[in-house]
Enzyme design. Sequence first.
Site, PDB file in Angstrom:
ATOM      1  N   LYS A   1      -2.211  -1.507  -3.762  1.00  0.00           N
ATOM      2  CA  LYS A   1      -3.067  -0.328  -3.687  1.00  0.00           C
ATOM      3  C   LYS A   1      -2.224   0.929  -3.750  1.00  0.00           C
ATOM      4  O   LYS A   1      -1.213   0.977  -3.053  1.00  0.00           O
ATOM      5  CB  LYS A   1      -3.833  -0.383  -2.363  1.00  0.00           C
ATOM      6  CG  LYS A   1      -4.724   0.814  -2.122  1.00  0.00           C
ATOM      7  CD  LYS A   1      -5.314   0.745  -0.743  1.00  0.00           C
ATOM      8  CE  LYS A   1      -5.953   2.084  -0.434  1.00  0.00           C
ATOM      9  NZ  LYS A   1      -6.387   2.188   0.923  1.00  0.00           N
TER      10      LYS A   1
ATOM     11  N   LYS B   1       0.861  -1.183   0.000  1.00  0.00           N
ATOM     12  CA  LYS B   1       0.000   0.000   0.000  1.00  0.00           C
ATOM     13  C   LYS B   1       0.895   1.229   0.000  1.00  0.00           C
ATOM     14  O   LYS B   1       1.696   1.420   0.918  1.00  0.00           O
ATOM     15  CB  LYS B   1      -0.905  -0.018   1.232  1.00  0.00           C
ATOM     16  CG  LYS B   1      -1.774   1.225   1.357  1.00  0.00           C
ATOM     17  CD  LYS B   1      -2.761   1.091   2.497  1.00  0.00           C
ATOM     18  CE  LYS B   1      -3.516   2.385   2.719  1.00  0.00           C
ATOM     19  NZ  LYS B   1      -4.483   2.281   3.820  1.00  0.00           N
TER      20      LYS B   1
HETATM   21  C1  PBG Z   1      -7.448   3.303   5.863  1.00  0.00           C
HETATM   22  C2  PBG Z   1      -7.726   3.223   4.406  1.00  0.00           C
HETATM   23  C3  PBG Z   1      -7.535   4.201   3.424  1.00  0.00           C
HETATM   24  C4  PBG Z   1      -8.038   3.676   2.252  1.00  0.00           C
HETATM   25  C5  PBG Z   1      -8.469   2.389   2.530  1.00  0.00           C
HETATM   26  N1  PBG Z   1      -8.250   2.109   3.866  1.00  0.00           N
HETATM   27  C6  PBG Z   1      -7.025   5.579   3.543  1.00  0.00           C
HETATM   28  C7  PBG Z   1      -5.624   5.819   3.909  1.00  0.00           C
HETATM   29  O1  PBG Z   1      -4.813   4.919   4.085  1.00  0.00           O
HETATM   30  O2  PBG Z   1      -5.309   7.005   4.081  1.00  0.00           O
HETATM   31  C8  PBG Z   1      -8.096   4.393   0.937  1.00  0.00           C
HETATM   32  C9  PBG Z   1      -9.173   3.949   0.032  1.00  0.00           C
HETATM   33  C10 PBG Z   1      -9.514   4.894  -1.060  1.00  0.00           C
HETATM   34  O3  PBG Z   1      -8.863   5.938  -1.280  1.00  0.00           O
HETATM   35  O4  PBG Z   1     -10.502   4.608  -1.746  1.00  0.00           O
HETATM   36  N2  PBG Z   1      -6.150   2.943   6.224  1.00  0.00           N
HETATM   37 ZN    ZN Z   2      -5.632   3.649   8.325  1.00  0.00          ZN
END
Ligand code: PBG
Ligand code: ZN
Length: 326
Positions: A249, A196
């Site tokens: 992601k 991620k």
């Molecule tokens: C929480 C999370 C996020 C997303 C999914 N789980 C936000 C982040 O990490 O700041 C992003 C999903 C999206 O942008 O659609 N950790």
């Molecule tokens: Zn988070």
Amino acid sequence: MSGFPELRLRRLRRTPALRSMFRETRIDVDDLIYPLFVVEGRQIKEEIASMPGVFRYSPDMLPAEVEEIAGLGIPAVILFGIPSDKDEQGSGAYHPEGVVQKAVKAIKGAVPDMVVVTDVCLCEYTSHGHCGVVVDGYVDNDKSLELLAQTAVSQAQAGADIVAPSDMMDGRVKAIRQALDENGFHLVPIMSYAAKYASALFEPFRYAAESTPGFGDRRSYQMDSPNWREALREVEQDIAEGADIVMVKPALPCLDVIRQVRDTFRHPLATYNVSGEFAMVKAAARNGWIDERRVVLEILMSIKRAGADVIITYHAKEAARWLAER
Ligand code: PBG
Ligand code: ZN
């Protein structure tokens, strides 16, 4: 016979039937997971300004919504909770009557066959908006693990089918696996957000989930965009710790990483077509600058062609309708 004019690749593109017959990749409604945002309260269905057509629901509104999702043939949803109270320890994430726990029960009560995935993270529940516990202004890895594991267990207790840690702490898959097993949830799989990246494309989500960090950013735990070898190490590590499904992601800026993970590992591979990717398409479509249907199907196809098995996408409901019409 080695080239033109005997060889003409256009021969198999001549008619719709020929093109369809020799298509190498297909996108199927079974590949889609639809994200749902859940808030405390009753009778709430409010549109999220940064994500047209996406809503925040109170738990009592979920059965009708999920029946519609199931009717479209979409097999799974992933839940994000927005609690009414936030604190330093993100206690709303692992409260037995937390908003996501209530949502899981409401969905499973109405549509038992719907696969319910729960996002395991603290950022929506912490007053500082970080994904873990903050000690002296820094997100403390090891102190966060116990709370993340507790969150996963409480979601499994509520009836979640799959837990999906998105926090990017080291060792969280191992901690969650151990806690699930100790509590009798041997059969609850972990879908880890393994690679991620700290992406600017999460911004509309943070508005939707009220999870913008109160200070600093997430770069000390989420990955640095230029790195692909490190992504393979993250995936390798999560697999070693017991991840059943791994995720890359965001999706579109990481198609190369998706391909590398597909070629390197055998695990099921998920990807998240994130909020910013969705918002860009919606904005252009609303201005009449693109054909939304064609663009969405092209994007989803490109993600599959890169090697993803399942796609979390806010386009899922519309895509399901378009796929059914074809
Ligand atoms: C929480 C999370 C996020 C997303 C999914 N789980 C936000 C982040 O990490 O700041 C992003 C999903 C999206 O942008 O659609 N950790
Ligand atoms: Zn988070």
